[in-house]
Design an enzyme around this catalytic site. Sequence first.
Site: not given
Length: 244
Positions: A141, A203, A206
Site C-alpha cells: 500500500d 483500491e 494497493h
Amino acid sequence: MKPHYSIPIAECGEPLVPIPLEQFAWVSPHPYMALGATYGDRSPFFVRQTVLKRLRKAQYYLQKQRSGWRLQIFDVYRPLSVQQFMVDYTFQAVAAKAGLETTIMTEAKRQEVLEQVYEFWAAPLVDPATPPPHSTGAAIDLTLVNEIGKPVEMGSVIDELSSRSYPNYFANNVGMDDQRYHSHRELLCQSMEAAGFLRHPKEWWHFSYGDQLWAWLYRQANSDGLAEPAIAHYGQVEETARSI
C-alpha cells in the site's frame, strides 16, 4: 470467496527483506502500530526480495516523470494476527458509524457490516491456499510525495471504505481537482506497472507482484490465451521464522 483464491501457489521460498526506508518516503508512525497492532520480530516494512527490486524500479520510473518525487510506503507485510486485528478494528468502526452495538447485533446485521469490511479488507484466513495478499510479503500500500516531501493529493485517504477508493472514481469527472486526483492515481499506477506490479481493482493504493491477486489480474488482462497462465510465486509467510 474472492476469485483470485482459485489461483494455485508455487511458493518460491524467497525471503522477506527489509525495505531500505532511506530510499523511499514512508508513513511514520506506522498507522496500524499506532492503533495497537503488534508485528513481533518483523516490521511492517518487509517485503519479498524480488518485490523490493521492482519497487526500486517503480520509483526510478516515477522520478523520470516527476523529478524529486518519491513513493511513500504506507504498509507492506502483515502477519495474520495483524490482518485479524485490522479487520476487527474496521468492523468496530463501521458498526459505530452506523450506530450499532456489536454485543447485541443480529447475525443478519453482522453479515451486512462484514460485507462492507471485506469489500476492502482481505479475510484473515488461516488456510495456506488462501492467504491475505499482505501476509505473503508481495502486496504494497503506497502513495506519492512531491519534491518537497509533501503527500500528493489522491482524492481519498488510504483504507477509506467508500467508492472514492476505486481507482477510476474520478476518471470521468470534469472538475479540475477531480482530474488532478485521477492524474496522480494514474501516475502512481503507471510507475508501478512499469515495474511489473498490478493494481487492486478497488483500491488505488494497493499493488502487488507475484501473489494470487497479481496472477489473477494478469490472467484477466491476457484472457486471449496467447500468454501462459500466471501462477502465484508467493504464499503465506511463516510467522515463526525470523526474517533477519
